[in-house]
Design an enzyme around this catalytic site. Structure first.
Site, short mmCIF file in Angstrom:
data_model
loop_
_atom_site.label_atom_id
_atom_site.label_comp_id
_atom_site.label_asym_id
_atom_site.label_seq_id
_atom_site.Cartn_x
_atom_site.Cartn_y
_atom_site.Cartn_z
CG HIS A 44 -2.19 0.79 0.98
ND1 HIS A 44 -3.20 0.39 0.12
CD2 HIS A 44 -2.60 1.99 1.48
CE1 HIS A 44 -4.16 1.28 0.11
NE2 HIS A 44 -3.82 2.27 0.91
CG HIS A 94 -9.09 8.66 -3.00
ND1 HIS A 94 -7.98 9.49 -2.92
CD2 HIS A 94 -8.67 7.46 -2.55
CE1 HIS A 94 -6.96 8.82 -2.44
NE2 HIS A 94 -7.35 7.59 -2.21
#
Length: 220
Positions: A171, A197
């Site tokens: 990540h 997002h």
């Protein structure tokens, strides 16, 4: 398993027992403050672009799957891929002729289509030669899709070999993408769409740490 009704129907006289005092009771424990959140042992939760390049070079030199592992790191960085998104990536999402990749986001994120540049195109074409006739882009030698655990191991091993002074996890490559795009001065909304997002508050973290925000504070 016994229900409360069965337990309540059992009639007996409890014998007095002297028990030692407990250090806490259930009542006091329920009102106690939760333990403090453990902080990560890493200096930061993202990688810089030159560190990503070190990872790629280190991964390419290890084992029989070096080109595949280097391509994993490259695509995760260039396209901000989560591990689940990477292992689910299929060739049907990739257009090598037109130079595009269909990014399907996890966690209910917004899907998008990203352009593929020369480094990614070369890496993907090499993968097609090394692992022909596969449905998934990243597979094992037995042509089975890689697991998320395998990706974590590949990235962590590359971090050790590259001499990164803290443990590396996949990540961090997604965060590296966000910080890199912000440092290049790209619009926050565009970065939000690129990373998929749903909430722009997840994107603002990258622009807040971008040095470009302060470039004109001093003019000497």
């Amino acid at each position: 398993m016994y229900s409360g009704n069965i337990c309540a129907s059992m009639r007996f006289q409890p014998m007095p027992v002297n028990l030692p005092a407990l250090p806490f009771s259930a009542k006091s424990a329920s009102g106690a403050a939760p333990p403090p959140k453990q902080t990560a042992n890493r200096e930061r939760e993202y990688l810089r672009s030159h560190e990503v390049e070190k990872l790629i070079q280190a991964a390419r030199k290890v084992g029989r799957n070096g080109n595949r592992d280097a391509a994993i790191i490259l695509l995760m960085f260039r396209h901000g891929l989560r591990t689940a998104e990477l292992v689910a990536l299929k060739w049907s999402q990739v257009d090598l002729r037109a130079g595009y990749i269909d990014i399907r986001r996890a966690k209910h994120g917004h899907d998008s289509i990203h352009p593929l540049r020369a480094p990614e195109l070369r890496a993907l074409r090499q993968l097609q030669r090394d692992y022909p006739d596969t449905q998934y882009v990243f597979v094992s030698e037995r042509k089975a899709p890689l697991s998320t655990r395998s990706i974590r191991q590949i990235v962590a091993r590359a971090g050790l070999l590259a001499g990164i002074p803290f443990p590396v996890h996949p990540h961090q490559l997604r965060h590296a993408c966000g910080y890199y795009l912000a440092s290049c001065g790209h619009d926050t909304r565009a970065i939000q769409d690129y990373l998929g997002h749903k909430n722009i508050h997840h994107t603002v973290r990258y622009t807040q740490l971008s040095p470009q925000r302060f470039e004109n504070f001093w003019t000497d």
